[in-house]
Design a protein around this motif. Sequence first.
Motif, PDB file in Angstrom:
ATOM      1  N   LYS A 179     -47.816 -37.555  -0.776  1.00  0.00           N
ATOM      2  CA  LYS A 179     -49.032 -37.111  -0.094  1.00  0.00           C
ATOM      3  C   LYS A 179     -49.667 -35.668  -0.703  1.00  0.00           C
ATOM      4  CE  LYS A 179     -47.516 -38.310   4.256  1.00  0.00           C
ATOM      5  NZ  LYS A 179     -47.283 -38.616   5.581  1.00  0.00           N
ATOM      6  N   ALA A 180     -48.217 -34.855  -1.037  1.00  0.00           N
ATOM      7  CA  ALA A 180     -48.527 -33.753  -1.286  1.00  0.00           C
ATOM      8  C   ALA A 180     -49.213 -33.593  -2.969  1.00  0.00           C
ATOM      9  CB  ALA A 180     -47.406 -32.599  -1.565  1.00  0.00           C
TER      10      ALA A 180
ATOM     11  N   LYS B  19     -51.215 -29.749 -16.265  1.00  0.00           N
ATOM     12  CA  LYS B  19     -50.756 -29.024 -15.199  1.00  0.00           C
ATOM     13  C   LYS B  19     -50.366 -29.680 -14.203  1.00  0.00           C
ATOM     14  CE  LYS B  19     -54.193 -25.247 -16.112  1.00  0.00           C
ATOM     15  NZ  LYS B  19     -55.626 -24.640 -15.863  1.00  0.00           N
ATOM     16  N   LEU B  20     -50.924 -30.950 -14.095  1.00  0.00           N
ATOM     17  CA  LEU B  20     -50.507 -31.706 -12.686  1.00  0.00           C
ATOM     18  C   LEU B  20     -49.379 -32.488 -12.949  1.00  0.00           C
ATOM     19  CD1 LEU B  20     -54.011 -33.033 -11.238  1.00  0.00           C
ATOM     20  CD2 LEU B  20     -51.923 -31.809 -10.018  1.00  0.00           C
ATOM     21  N   ASP B  21     -48.977 -32.660 -14.378  1.00  0.00           N
ATOM     22  CA  ASP B  21     -47.666 -33.295 -14.511  1.00  0.00           C
ATOM     23  C   ASP B  21     -46.536 -32.453 -13.999  1.00  0.00           C
ATOM     24  OD1 ASP B  21     -48.572 -34.380 -17.906  1.00  0.00           O
ATOM     25  OD2 ASP B  21     -48.482 -35.645 -16.279  1.00  0.00           O
ATOM     26  N   VAL B  22     -46.698 -31.145 -14.384  1.00  0.00           N
ATOM     27  CA  VAL B  22     -45.726 -30.239 -13.942  1.00  0.00           C
ATOM     28  C   VAL B  22     -45.649 -29.959 -12.486  1.00  0.00           C
ATOM     29  CG1 VAL B  22     -44.964 -27.583 -14.323  1.00  0.00           C
ATOM     30  CG2 VAL B  22     -45.837 -29.215 -16.113  1.00  0.00           C
ATOM     31  N   ILE B  23     -46.738 -29.806 -11.895  1.00  0.00           N
ATOM     32  CA  ILE B  23     -46.954 -29.542 -10.405  1.00  0.00           C
ATOM     33  C   ILE B  23     -46.337 -30.814  -9.662  1.00  0.00           C
ATOM     34  CG2 ILE B  23     -48.701 -29.736  -8.795  1.00  0.00           C
ATOM     35  CD1 ILE B  23     -50.549 -28.266 -10.502  1.00  0.00           C
ATOM     36  N   ALA B  24     -46.617 -32.091 -10.073  1.00  0.00           N
ATOM     37  CA  ALA B  24     -45.973 -33.392  -9.419  1.00  0.00           C
ATOM     38  C   ALA B  24     -44.632 -33.241  -9.672  1.00  0.00           C
ATOM     39  CB  ALA B  24     -46.627 -34.457 -10.159  1.00  0.00           C
ATOM     40  N   ASN B  25     -44.120 -32.972 -10.733  1.00  0.00           N
ATOM     41  CA  ASN B  25     -42.669 -32.909 -11.152  1.00  0.00           C
ATOM     42  C   ASN B  25     -41.790 -31.985 -10.229  1.00  0.00           C
ATOM     43  OD1 ASN B  25     -40.593 -34.061 -12.887  1.00  0.00           O
ATOM     44  ND2 ASN B  25     -39.916 -31.960 -13.194  1.00  0.00           N
TER      45      ASN B  25
ATOM     46  N   PRO C 194     -30.535 -37.967  -2.612  1.00  0.00           N
ATOM     47  CA  PRO C 194     -29.905 -38.040  -3.938  1.00  0.00           C
ATOM     48  C   PRO C 194     -28.722 -37.403  -4.315  1.00  0.00           C
ATOM     49  CG  PRO C 194     -32.206 -37.183  -3.713  1.00  0.00           C
ATOM     50  CD  PRO C 194     -31.317 -37.000  -2.217  1.00  0.00           C
ATOM     51  N   ALA C 195     -28.259 -37.918  -5.344  1.00  0.00           N
ATOM     52  CA  ALA C 195     -26.974 -37.391  -6.022  1.00  0.00           C
ATOM     53  C   ALA C 195     -27.588 -36.591  -7.185  1.00  0.00           C
ATOM     54  CB  ALA C 195     -25.849 -38.395  -6.315  1.00  0.00           C
ATOM     55  N   ALA C 196     -28.719 -37.057  -7.689  1.00  0.00           N
ATOM     56  CA  ALA C 196     -29.197 -36.378  -8.812  1.00  0.00           C
ATOM     57  C   ALA C 196     -30.682 -36.960  -9.324  1.00  0.00           C
ATOM     58  CB  ALA C 196     -28.336 -36.330 -10.142  1.00  0.00           C
ATOM     59  N   MET C 197     -31.248 -36.497 -10.056  1.00  0.00           N
ATOM     60  CA  MET C 197     -32.812 -37.032 -10.428  1.00  0.00           C
ATOM     61  C   MET C 197     -33.047 -37.177 -11.838  1.00  0.00           C
ATOM     62  SD  MET C 197     -34.986 -35.201  -7.101  1.00  0.00           S
ATOM     63  CE  MET C 197     -34.135 -33.809  -6.665  1.00  0.00           C
ATOM     64  N   ALA C 198     -33.749 -37.665 -12.241  1.00  0.00           N
ATOM     65  CA  ALA C 198     -34.237 -37.686 -13.752  1.00  0.00           C
ATOM     66  C   ALA C 198     -35.924 -37.935 -13.697  1.00  0.00           C
ATOM     67  CB  ALA C 198     -33.499 -38.945 -14.515  1.00  0.00           C
ATOM     68  N   SER C 199     -36.458 -37.567 -14.631  1.00  0.00           N
ATOM     69  CA  SER C 199     -38.050 -37.418 -14.726  1.00  0.00           C
ATOM     70  C   SER C 199     -38.477 -37.626 -16.150  1.00  0.00           C
ATOM     71  CB  SER C 199     -38.466 -35.992 -14.393  1.00  0.00           C
ATOM     72  OG  SER C 199     -39.852 -36.252 -14.370  1.00  0.00           O
ATOM     73  N   GLU C 200     -39.484 -38.154 -16.287  1.00  0.00           N
ATOM     74  CA  GLU C 200     -39.956 -38.345 -17.741  1.00  0.00           C
ATOM     75  C   GLU C 200     -40.071 -36.855 -18.303  1.00  0.00           C
ATOM     76  OE1 GLU C 200     -44.572 -39.008 -18.322  1.00  0.00           O
ATOM     77  OE2 GLU C 200     -43.710 -40.676 -19.457  1.00  0.00           O
ATOM     78  N   GLU C 201     -40.540 -36.017 -17.432  1.00  0.00           N
ATOM     79  CA  GLU C 201     -40.929 -34.661 -17.829  1.00  0.00           C
ATOM     80  C   GLU C 201     -39.566 -33.743 -17.823  1.00  0.00           C
ATOM     81  OE1 GLU C 201     -44.607 -35.742 -17.744  1.00  0.00           O
ATOM     82  OE2 GLU C 201     -43.679 -33.934 -18.568  1.00  0.00           O
ATOM     83  N   MET C 202     -38.451 -34.164 -18.022  1.00  0.00           N
ATOM     84  CA  MET C 202     -37.099 -33.313 -17.854  1.00  0.00           C
ATOM     85  C   MET C 202     -36.303 -33.837 -18.797  1.00  0.00           C
ATOM     86  SD  MET C 202     -36.407 -32.091 -13.879  1.00  0.00           S
ATOM     87  CE  MET C 202     -35.993 -33.764 -13.267  1.00  0.00           C
TER      88      MET C 202
ATOM     89  N   ASN D 207     -61.204 -37.872 -14.346  1.00  0.00           N
ATOM     90  CA  ASN D 207     -61.155 -38.641 -12.868  1.00  0.00           C
ATOM     91  C   ASN D 207     -61.098 -40.140 -12.810  1.00  0.00           C
ATOM     92  OD1 ASN D 207     -61.488 -38.274 -10.018  1.00  0.00           O
ATOM     93  ND2 ASN D 207     -63.852 -38.211 -10.287  1.00  0.00           N
ATOM     94  N   ILE D 208     -59.874 -40.509 -13.644  1.00  0.00           N
ATOM     95  CA  ILE D 208     -59.680 -41.811 -13.724  1.00  0.00           C
ATOM     96  C   ILE D 208     -58.249 -42.089 -12.934  1.00  0.00           C
ATOM     97  CG2 ILE D 208     -58.971 -44.132 -14.941  1.00  0.00           C
ATOM     98  CD1 ILE D 208     -61.171 -43.057 -16.687  1.00  0.00           C
ATOM     99  N   SER D 209     -57.838 -43.054 -12.103  1.00  0.00           N
ATOM    100  CA  SER D 209     -56.890 -43.360 -11.510  1.00  0.00           C
ATOM    101  C   SER D 209     -55.440 -43.036 -12.345  1.00  0.00           C
ATOM    102  CB  SER D 209     -56.609 -44.752 -11.143  1.00  0.00           C
ATOM    103  OG  SER D 209     -57.502 -45.348 -10.234  1.00  0.00           O
ATOM    104  N   VAL D 210     -54.458 -42.260 -11.419  1.00  0.00           N
ATOM    105  CA  VAL D 210     -53.163 -42.077 -12.164  1.00  0.00           C
ATOM    106  C   VAL D 210     -52.241 -42.473 -10.973  1.00  0.00           C
ATOM    107  CG1 VAL D 210     -54.012 -40.178 -13.486  1.00  0.00           C
ATOM    108  CG2 VAL D 210     -53.560 -39.443 -11.083  1.00  0.00           C
ATOM    109  N   GLY D 211     -51.024 -42.404 -11.099  1.00  0.00           N
ATOM    110  CA  GLY D 211     -49.967 -42.498 -10.132  1.00  0.00           C
ATOM    111  C   GLY D 211     -48.722 -42.134 -10.364  1.00  0.00           C
ATOM    112  N   THR D 212     -47.781 -42.468  -9.391  1.00  0.00           N
ATOM    113  CA  THR D 212     -46.355 -41.978  -9.687  1.00  0.00           C
ATOM    114  C   THR D 212     -45.318 -43.131  -9.439  1.00  0.00           C
ATOM    115  OG1 THR D 212     -46.875 -40.064  -8.466  1.00  0.00           O
ATOM    116  CG2 THR D 212     -44.569 -40.463  -8.651  1.00  0.00           C
ATOM    117  N   ILE D 213     -44.273 -43.160 -10.396  1.00  0.00           N
ATOM    118  CA  ILE D 213     -43.582 -44.339 -10.576  1.00  0.00           C
ATOM    119  C   ILE D 213     -42.160 -43.902 -10.301  1.00  0.00           C
ATOM    120  CG2 ILE D 213     -42.733 -46.175 -11.775  1.00  0.00           C
ATOM    121  CD1 ILE D 213     -45.043 -45.861 -13.688  1.00  0.00           C
ATOM    122  N   PHE D 214     -41.502 -44.517  -9.279  1.00  0.00           N
ATOM    123  CA  PHE D 214     -40.035 -44.391  -8.880  1.00  0.00           C
ATOM    124  C   PHE D 214     -38.946 -45.569  -8.969  1.00  0.00           C
ATOM    125  CE2 PHE D 214     -40.990 -40.398  -6.540  1.00  0.00           C
ATOM    126  CZ  PHE D 214     -42.153 -40.629  -6.142  1.00  0.00           C
TER     127      PHE D 214
END
Length: 333
Positions: A36-37, A66-72, A85-93, A124-131
């Motif tokens: 939501k944030a 900028k929003l890649d970094v903000i979302a991460n 979580p015991a740890a996390m992993a991201s496309e951005e790290m 302004n075209i759709s984006v998303g977050t995948i977990f």
Amino acid sequence: MSRITLSRFLIEQQRRDGTLPADLRLLIETVARACKAINFSVNKGALAGVLGEAGTGNVQGEAQKKLDVIANDVLLDANEWGGSPAAMASEEMELPYHIPGEYPKGEYLLLFDPLDGSSNIDVNISVGTIFSVLRCPAGVSHPSEADFLQPGTTQVAMPYTLYGPQTMLVLTFGNGVHGFTLDREFGSFVLTHPDMRVPESTKEFAINMSNMRHWEAPVQRYVNELLAGTDGPRGKDFNMRWVASMVAEVHRILTRGGIFMYPRDARDPAKPGKLRLMYEGNPMAWIIEQAGGMATNGYQRIMEIQPSKLHERVAVFPGSREEVEIVTGYHAK
Ligand code: P6P
């Protein structure tokens, strides 16, 4: 009938069959709150000065928005203190993110693509977050990259969020697929799409046609037959879509069927595909299979691939069973 919010759905799922551990429920609620944030920043766009490039690059060699970094950062901040979580992993790290010492560690490994399709954000075209949620191997207090390298069949939860005309969260725990729409006034995700199913057959396909000359022969054959329509062996006409946001494509397939393809590309034989196995291929393959579809890399179930690297890439063919069987069959010939 009173609206079923995500929190109520999760509590009733936990109460009903006891398969949803409390700390996994808490993790999903925390992830939803963080999305939501992210949604708030995505919706503000230029008004908040969050469009455009961040001036940095990620481990994939891609320029970060900028929003890649903000979302991460939002996802790390929201999930590091919760105790799940015991740890996390991201496309951005490049490397796994370890929980700071002052916080308790939980049983789960949380992987994510914080803003999938971010090249769309400035137009302004759709984006998303995948977990993708995995279990941390027992007795491991400081998970290494090797502890993340589990096949997709070991996933225990998978939500994605789609920031489109509606903001939606779609999830599976391995017993069906359920979609929730964000009520922006009320601030809650509300169950609007219970038991989502992928239609067995379709007339719609999604692929980036500009790469056609670089595809393997089975993919060229399959797509040429789709293009031939009623003049070719398929005997029906097809329609094409390409949003350049995997979350949007997969959501369309969950809603009305289709096949999404990002094949291996001859330009870089060392890369088996563009998309990343651990936080794009596996979670999206699982949710498509859970909704009755199929997902291969052209040769085998995506979820049965044994990963060898955290940011490993994979070719993907998720979608309506009939189409995935045909294109996968052509690879076997
Ligand atoms: P192309 C977004 O960058 C992404 O990873 C997927 O979400 C999307 O389907 C694909 O790449 C788009 O790739 O080569 O068409 O820009």
